[in-house]
Scaffold this motif. Structure first.
Motif, PDB file in Angstrom:
ATOM      1  N   PRO A 297      -8.609  -2.353   7.196  1.00 64.45           N
ATOM      2  CA  PRO A 297      -8.253  -1.902   5.843  1.00 64.45           C
ATOM      3  C   PRO A 297      -8.930  -0.577   5.519  1.00 64.45           C
ATOM      4  N   LEU A 298      -8.140   0.352   5.001  1.00 67.32           N
ATOM      5  CA  LEU A 298      -8.607   1.718   4.799  1.00 67.32           C
ATOM      6  C   LEU A 298      -9.319   1.883   3.459  1.00 67.32           C
ATOM      7  N   SER A 299     -10.460   2.551   3.470  1.00 67.65           N
ATOM      8  CA  SER A 299     -11.087   2.993   2.229  1.00 67.65           C
ATOM      9  C   SER A 299     -10.274   4.172   1.699  1.00 67.65           C
TER      10      SER A 299
ATOM     11  N   VAL B 224     -11.662   8.007   5.058  1.00 63.83           N
ATOM     12  CA  VAL B 224     -11.258   7.797   3.665  1.00 63.83           C
ATOM     13  C   VAL B 224      -9.904   8.454   3.427  1.00 63.83           C
ATOM     14  N   GLY B 225      -8.948   7.671   2.970  1.00 60.61           N
ATOM     15  CA  GLY B 225      -7.619   8.195   2.667  1.00 60.61           C
ATOM     16  C   GLY B 225      -7.502   8.602   1.211  1.00 60.61           C
ATOM     17  N   PHE B 226      -6.252   8.711   0.755  1.00 56.76           N
ATOM     18  CA  PHE B 226      -6.014   9.089  -0.645  1.00 56.76           C
ATOM     19  C   PHE B 226      -4.670   8.540  -1.098  1.00 56.76           C
ATOM     20  N   ASN B 227      -4.661   7.851  -2.204  1.00 58.45           N
ATOM     21  CA  ASN B 227      -3.497   7.315  -2.919  1.00 58.45           C
ATOM     22  C   ASN B 227      -3.395   5.801  -2.899  1.00 58.45           C
ATOM     23  N   ALA B 228      -4.054   5.105  -1.952  1.00 59.46           N
ATOM     24  CA  ALA B 228      -3.969   3.641  -1.872  1.00 59.46           C
ATOM     25  C   ALA B 228      -2.525   3.174  -1.749  1.00 59.46           C
ATOM     26  N   LEU B 229      -1.820   3.726  -0.770  1.00 61.85           N
ATOM     27  CA  LEU B 229      -0.449   3.309  -0.502  1.00 61.85           C
ATOM     28  C   LEU B 229      -0.432   1.930   0.132  1.00 61.85           C
TER      29      LEU B 229
ATOM     30  N   VAL C  97       0.647   0.931   2.880  1.00 63.90           N
ATOM     31  CA  VAL C  97       0.329   0.911   4.305  1.00 63.90           C
ATOM     32  C   VAL C  97      -1.147   0.620   4.544  1.00 63.90           C
ATOM     33  N   THR C  98      -2.012   0.945   3.584  1.00 69.98           N
ATOM     34  CA  THR C  98      -3.446   0.755   3.786  1.00 69.98           C
ATOM     35  C   THR C  98      -3.832  -0.717   3.875  1.00 69.98           C
ATOM     36  N   THR C  99      -2.982  -1.603   3.371  1.00 69.21           N
ATOM     37  CA  THR C  99      -3.311  -3.029   3.361  1.00 69.21           C
ATOM     38  C   THR C  99      -2.888  -3.744   4.642  1.00 69.21           C
TER      39      THR C  99
END
Length: 334
Positions: A287-289, A273-278, A280-282
């Motif tokens: 695809p990163l949660s 799980v990441g943070f900020n929904a930048l 790069v996540t797409t």
């Protein structure tokens, strides 16, 4: 020269701008209901007419300045770049120039910069976060320069603050993961105290899981390398964490690459799980949660509220904006 009895009032500003008193009031307070172009026009007219609500409404040191000082930890981060873009556009539309400083998360650097900036007689000051050297808040309050703290919030701001509750953001992420059945959480971030917002999110995670969260602290300037190295260390733990939360999406990207290189599949073997929904996540292989944060809105809202303060109007001292969980493919669905 105007005499005191002829001091410019709201009616004068409204007449010059050809708008209602209500529109002028809303523009001064920075609230919704007035377009950016109209707000900027009203503020320029108010400044040209030397409008002041009362003799104490605006600091004398800022009375003739059009300079706003902005302090950020770094520019090599999409998070602060988004907030800066929102602020600068709003300030420039209102006729204010900005001067920028970066602190590299060093509170001593921030304090020294503020001291220099105050000698320039700025219209206002923007600081990142709500944690500062102990005497900085007192110095700014005594200066009476309108001050905005962004990105984090506190019930006792120096002047006004606009941001997110980072402890609550950590809790949101942890609570969602716990509902999915994860029970062995870990966190990859910077050394303790370097980024106090991330430390608060870790506290929120511990509250959500009602217990310990393994913390891997990595002292590495490159976020991708930090996430990669921290994750490799976690993968060697016994028992291995079943979910890893990261300081930001860049670290999470490095963590995902470490898992793939080690033959660990997400979400089958481990949640990430990441943070900020930048952005790069797409475009990652998976695809990163992550947690979406309203970064540009923080900048725009903060700048509008600070413009209201500059113009002698008192906005809400604390504005907390919500975060949102983005369900990607690095956490299981149920």
């Amino acid at each position: 020269m105007r005499r005191a009895a002829q001091r410019t009032g709201l009616k004068d500003v409204a007449k010059a701008a050809n708008v209602s008193l209500m529109t002028v009031s809303r523009a001064m307070r920075g609230v919704e209901g007035v377009s950016s172009q109209k707000r900027a026009e009203i503020l320029r007219i108010a400044k040209r007419l030397n409008y002041l609500p009362n003799s104490n409404a605006r600091s004398l040191v800022a009375e003739n300045s059009d300079l706003v000082g902005i302090s950020l930890p770094t520019l090599y981060n999409d998070v602060f770049a988004s907030m800066l873009a929102g602020m600068r556009n709003t300030f420039e539309n209102a006729g204010f120039a900005t001067v920028l400083d970066t602190t590299k998360y060093d509170l001593h650097v921030e304090q020294n910069w503020v001291k220099r900036l105050l000698s320039w007689r700025p219209a206002a000051i923007v600081l990142t976060g709500v944690d500062h050297m102990h005497d900085l808040a007192d110095a700014l309050r005594q200066s009476k320069v309108p001050t905005l703290e962004i990105w984090d919030v506190t019930d006792d701001p120096i002047d006004i603050c606009v941001g997110i509750d980072h402890r609550q953001a950590g809790f949101v992420a942890g609570h969602a993961a716990r509902k999915l059945g994860y029970r062995r959480p870990a966190f990859v971030g910077a050394p303790r105290g370097q980024d106090t917002r991330a430390d608060k999110r870790l506290e929120g995670l511990r509250l959500a899981f009602d217990g310990p969260v393994m913390a891997m602290r990595v002292d590495e300037d490159n976020s991708y390398l930090a996430g990669h190295a921290g994750t490799l260390d976690l993968l060697e733990q016994d028992p291995r964490p079943d979910i890893v939360f990261y300081l930001n999406d860049h670290l999470a990207f490095g963590g995902l690459m470490a898992c793939m290189a080690s033959g660990i599949e997400s979400p089958r073997d481990i949640g990430l799980v990441g943070f900020n929904a930048l952005d790069v996540t797409t475009v990652l292989p998976v695809p990163l949660s992550t947690i979406r944060t309203p970064r540009r809105l923080i900048g725009v809202t903060g700048a509008r509220n600070l413009l209201a303060r500059i113009n002698g109007v008192s906005p809400d001292p604390v504005v907390r904006l919500p975060v949102e969980l983005v369900q990607g493919a690095t956490t299981r669905l149920q």
